[in-house]
Design a protein around this motif. Structure first.
Motif, mmCIF file in Angstrom:
data_model
loop_
_atom_site.group_PDB
_atom_site.id
_atom_site.type_symbol
_atom_site.label_atom_id
_atom_site.label_comp_id
_atom_site.label_asym_id
_atom_site.label_seq_id
_atom_site.Cartn_x
_atom_site.Cartn_y
_atom_site.Cartn_z
ATOM 1 N N TYR A 123 0.752 -1.097 -0.040
ATOM 2 C CA TYR A 123 -0.106 -0.121 0.137
ATOM 3 C C TYR A 123 0.922 1.427 0.245
ATOM 4 C CZ TYR A 123 -4.410 -2.246 0.666
ATOM 5 O OH TYR A 123 -5.354 -2.887 0.179
ATOM 6 N N LYS A 124 2.101 1.155 1.172
ATOM 7 C CA LYS A 124 3.090 2.266 0.559
ATOM 8 C C LYS A 124 3.790 2.551 -0.278
ATOM 9 C CE LYS A 124 3.942 1.807 5.406
ATOM 10 N NZ LYS A 124 3.992 1.036 6.455
ATOM 11 N N SER A 125 3.904 1.203 -1.139
ATOM 12 C CA SER A 125 4.614 1.448 -2.572
ATOM 13 C C SER A 125 4.449 2.552 -3.617
ATOM 14 C CB SER A 125 4.699 0.125 -2.844
ATOM 15 O OG SER A 125 3.795 -0.487 -3.961
ATOM 16 N N SER A 126 4.860 2.768 -4.823
ATOM 17 C CA SER A 126 4.592 3.831 -6.017
ATOM 18 C C SER A 126 3.348 2.794 -6.746
ATOM 19 C CB SER A 126 5.650 3.816 -6.423
ATOM 20 O OG SER A 126 6.198 2.460 -7.252
ATOM 21 N N GLU A 127 3.727 1.254 -6.429
ATOM 22 C CA GLU A 127 2.030 0.366 -6.855
ATOM 23 C C GLU A 127 1.596 0.325 -6.123
ATOM 24 O OE1 GLU A 127 3.702 -1.310 -10.558
ATOM 25 O OE2 GLU A 127 5.333 -1.000 -10.499
ATOM 26 N N PRO A 128 1.168 -0.058 -5.688
ATOM 27 C CA PRO A 128 0.175 -0.261 -4.467
ATOM 28 C C PRO A 128 -0.135 -1.137 -4.944
ATOM 29 C CG PRO A 128 -0.835 1.999 -4.681
ATOM 30 C CD PRO A 128 0.225 1.601 -6.134
ATOM 31 N N ILE A 129 -0.727 -2.165 -4.321
ATOM 32 C CA ILE A 129 -1.870 -3.545 -4.506
ATOM 33 C C ILE A 129 -2.871 -3.200 -5.120
ATOM 34 C CG2 ILE A 129 -1.658 -4.720 -2.076
ATOM 35 C CD1 ILE A 129 -1.700 -6.981 -2.847
ATOM 36 N N GLU A 130 -3.592 -3.760 -6.239
ATOM 37 C CA GLU A 130 -5.082 -4.241 -5.852
ATOM 38 C C GLU A 130 -5.631 -5.307 -5.865
ATOM 39 O OE1 GLU A 130 -8.830 -4.221 -7.400
ATOM 40 O OE2 GLU A 130 -8.208 -4.696 -9.176
ATOM 41 N N LEU A 131 -6.661 -5.994 -4.859
ATOM 42 C CA LEU A 131 -6.477 -7.052 -3.911
ATOM 43 C C LEU A 131 -7.824 -7.673 -5.137
ATOM 44 C CD1 LEU A 131 -7.422 -5.687 -0.595
ATOM 45 C CD2 LEU A 131 -5.237 -6.505 -1.244
ATOM 46 N N GLY A 132 -8.333 -7.266 -5.936
ATOM 47 C CA GLY A 132 -9.086 -7.475 -6.802
ATOM 48 C C GLY A 132 -8.364 -8.810 -7.762
ATOM 49 N N SER A 133 -7.603 -7.497 -8.725
ATOM 50 C CA SER A 133 -6.448 -8.195 -9.336
ATOM 51 C C SER A 133 -5.422 -9.138 -8.985
ATOM 52 C CB SER A 133 -5.722 -6.857 -10.016
ATOM 53 O OG SER A 133 -6.836 -6.085 -10.380
ATOM 54 N N HIS A 134 -4.922 -9.044 -7.282
ATOM 55 C CA HIS A 134 -4.262 -10.279 -6.644
ATOM 56 C C HIS A 134 -5.043 -11.084 -6.272
ATOM 57 C CE1 HIS A 134 -1.412 -11.294 -4.034
ATOM 58 N NE2 HIS A 134 -1.588 -10.921 -3.020
ATOM 59 N N LEU A 135 -6.253 -11.343 -5.878
ATOM 60 C CA LEU A 135 -6.981 -13.133 -5.529
ATOM 61 C C LEU A 135 -7.431 -13.387 -7.386
ATOM 62 C CD1 LEU A 135 -9.936 -11.323 -3.765
ATOM 63 C CD2 LEU A 135 -8.200 -13.159 -3.623
ATOM 64 N N ARG A 136 -7.327 -12.450 -8.491
ATOM 65 C CA ARG A 136 -7.769 -13.296 -9.695
ATOM 66 C C ARG A 136 -6.190 -13.571 -10.491
ATOM 67 N NH1 ARG A 136 -10.497 -8.424 -10.795
ATOM 68 N NH2 ARG A 136 -12.782 -8.425 -10.472
ATOM 69 N N GLU A 137 -4.736 -12.942 -10.164
ATOM 70 C CA GLU A 137 -3.801 -13.312 -10.677
ATOM 71 C C GLU A 137 -3.234 -14.637 -9.884
ATOM 72 O OE1 GLU A 137 0.254 -11.408 -11.225
ATOM 73 O OE2 GLU A 137 -1.140 -10.427 -11.171
ATOM 74 N N ARG A 138 -3.683 -14.848 -8.533
ATOM 75 C CA ARG A 138 -2.718 -15.330 -7.317
ATOM 76 C C ARG A 138 -3.622 -16.614 -6.589
ATOM 77 N NH1 ARG A 138 1.460 -14.394 -9.536
ATOM 78 N NH2 ARG A 138 2.759 -12.949 -8.912
ATOM 79 N N TYR A 139 -4.553 -16.039 -6.059
ATOM 80 C CA TYR A 139 -5.340 -17.208 -5.580
ATOM 81 C C TYR A 139 -6.692 -17.852 -6.779
ATOM 82 C CZ TYR A 139 -4.043 -14.733 -1.084
ATOM 83 O OH TYR A 139 -3.031 -14.911 0.102
ATOM 84 N N ASN A 140 -7.122 -17.137 -7.044
ATOM 85 C CA ASN A 140 -8.379 -18.030 -8.181
ATOM 86 C C ASN A 140 -7.929 -19.046 -8.703
ATOM 87 O OD1 ASN A 140 -9.870 -16.200 -6.356
ATOM 88 N ND2 ASN A 140 -10.639 -15.054 -8.333
ATOM 89 N N PRO A 141 -7.157 -18.908 -9.197
ATOM 90 C CA PRO A 141 -6.011 -20.500 -10.171
ATOM 91 C C PRO A 141 -6.062 -21.290 -8.878
ATOM 92 C CG PRO A 141 -5.393 -18.348 -10.884
ATOM 93 C CD PRO A 141 -6.141 -17.843 -9.937
ATOM 94 N N ILE A 142 -5.734 -21.380 -8.176
ATOM 95 C CA ILE A 142 -5.668 -22.124 -6.540
ATOM 96 C C ILE A 142 -6.609 -23.119 -6.984
ATOM 97 C CG2 ILE A 142 -4.396 -22.586 -5.006
ATOM 98 C CD1 ILE A 142 -2.527 -20.713 -5.081
ATOM 99 N N ILE A 143 -7.613 -21.959 -6.209
ATOM 100 C CA ILE A 143 -9.018 -22.546 -6.017
ATOM 101 C C ILE A 143 -9.931 -23.712 -6.754
ATOM 102 C CG2 ILE A 143 -10.625 -21.586 -4.877
ATOM 103 C CD1 ILE A 143 -8.750 -21.876 -2.310
ATOM 104 N N THR A 144 -9.205 -22.312 -7.911
ATOM 105 C CA THR A 144 -10.320 -23.683 -8.562
ATOM 106 C C THR A 144 -8.734 -25.275 -9.331
ATOM 107 O OG1 THR A 144 -10.620 -21.229 -9.865
ATOM 108 C CG2 THR A 144 -10.895 -23.655 -11.642
ATOM 109 N N ARG A 145 -8.229 -24.789 -8.960
ATOM 110 C CA ARG A 145 -7.087 -25.935 -9.606
ATOM 111 C C ARG A 145 -7.365 -27.469 -8.607
ATOM 112 N NH1 ARG A 145 -3.258 -26.146 -14.174
ATOM 113 N NH2 ARG A 145 -3.371 -28.201 -14.558
ATOM 114 N N LEU A 146 -7.462 -26.764 -7.078
ATOM 115 C CA LEU A 146 -7.727 -27.775 -6.528
ATOM 116 C C LEU A 146 -9.126 -28.827 -6.439
ATOM 117 C CD1 LEU A 146 -6.195 -25.812 -3.273
ATOM 118 C CD2 LEU A 146 -5.698 -27.976 -3.859
#
Ligand code: LHQ
Length: 266
Positions: free
Chosen positions: A76-99
């Motif tokens: 959040y403090k960095s120059s490119e703050p994290i956007e949670l929806g994109s983070h979920l779509r990119e990192r978490y959702n593929p793991i959950i779908t695959r499981l």
């Protein structure tokens, strides 16, 4: 410089592959390295026909404390703050779908607290064995967030809407004993017996007809949004596939010959 330990340990024991989250100092919080490694490992386990059962567990006293909040705060403090929806779509959702779609049995061996997305990770597995000291926390509300990574889909289906709402709204800790009572876990064992109980179940599952188990998983998942007529037809279609496997023929032959079946998983 001493080498950093891997954040995800991948262990093979016969046809069982164990994925062990290994950031015990943060109760296995999910930072980007760990999420990437977990995504790769889940995909690899899916593709590898030699793997006939997958175990997900944690090192140390926690199962998984969810998203690494220190990582989020820093970003959040960095120059490119994290956007949670994109983070979920990119990192978490593929793991959950695959499981959820991987056509082999997956056991969550819940050795300690499972919080936030860590709780979702346990929920996304097919079977949960918990240590007596394990607990489940839909912690999202505690940090002003919505349950994610499949929690809103899977939790109400396991424990009913009223309990899911209450867990999501309050973020309270559900003990292993309560989790067993409400159908959130399949089995609770003393802490010092978790590894042995997990191995016993994993070895058993890995020796069963993997194709049939995979198709059963597909059918049960599909039933979550089907009507009876559609589901009956889907079962018939899957049974045609199962009926063509080696393990079906072997199961019938072994039964008639009054001997244990030798299943190969195909
Ligand atoms: C942690 C964490 C943690 C970093 C313990 N991060 N360090 C969100 C955003 C983006 C996209 C994806 O989805 C999500 C979903 C989420 O997962 S949101 C929910 C995130 N998780 C939480 O809110 C849980 C936070 N943790 C806790 O509430 C407690 O730590 C629990 C209840 C899990 C365990 O409590 P205790 O047994 O009392 O342990 P502790 O709090 O003392 O934690 C031990 C250490 O682990 C401690 O570090 P320290 O250096 O003080 O020893 C914690 O800071 C660290 N830790 N969770 N998520």
């Amino acid at each position: 410089m001493p080498e950093m330990p891997a954040k995800l340990l991948i262990e093979n024991d016969g046809a069982v592959r164990t994925l062990r989250l290994n950031r015990p100092e943060s109760l296995n919080a999910l930072d980007d390295d760990l999420l990437k490694a977990l995504g790769r490992a889940v995909a690899d386990a899916d593709k590898d026909n030699a793997v006939r059962c997958v175990v997900v567990t944690g090192a140390g006293r926690g199962f998984c404390s969810g998203q690494d909040l220190a990582d989020v705060a820093a970003r959040y403090k960095s120059s490119e703050p994290i956007e949670l929806g994109s983070h979920l779509r990119e990192r978490y959702n593929p793991i959950i779908t695959r499981l959820r779609t991987m056509e082999k049995p997956i056991i969550a061996s819940v050795n300690g607290v499972a919080a936030g997305a860590g709780c979702s990770l346990a929920l996304a597995c097919d079977i949960r064995i918990a240590a007596e000291s394990a607990s489940f926390i839909e912690a999202f509300v505690n940090v002003g967030l919505v349950p994610d990574s499949g929690s809103t889909f899977i939790l109400p289906r396991l424990v009913g809407v009223a309990r899911a709402m209450e867990m999501a709204f309050t973020g309270r800790k559900v003990t292993a004993a309560e989790a067993l009572q409400i159908g959130l876990v399949n089995q609770v064992v003393p802490d010092d017996q978790l590894a042995a109980a997990t191995k016993k179940l994993a070895d058993k599952l890995a020796g069963l007809p993997t194709r049939a188990i995979g198709l059963a998983k597909r059918a049960i998942n599909a039933a979550w949004h089907a009507d009876l007529e559609t589901q009956l037809d889907y079962e018939a279609m899957l049974q045609t596939t199962a009926g063509q496997t080696h393990d079906h023929r072997e199961g019938v032959t072994a039964f008639l010959e009054k001997r244990p079946a030798q299943f190969r998983g195909d």
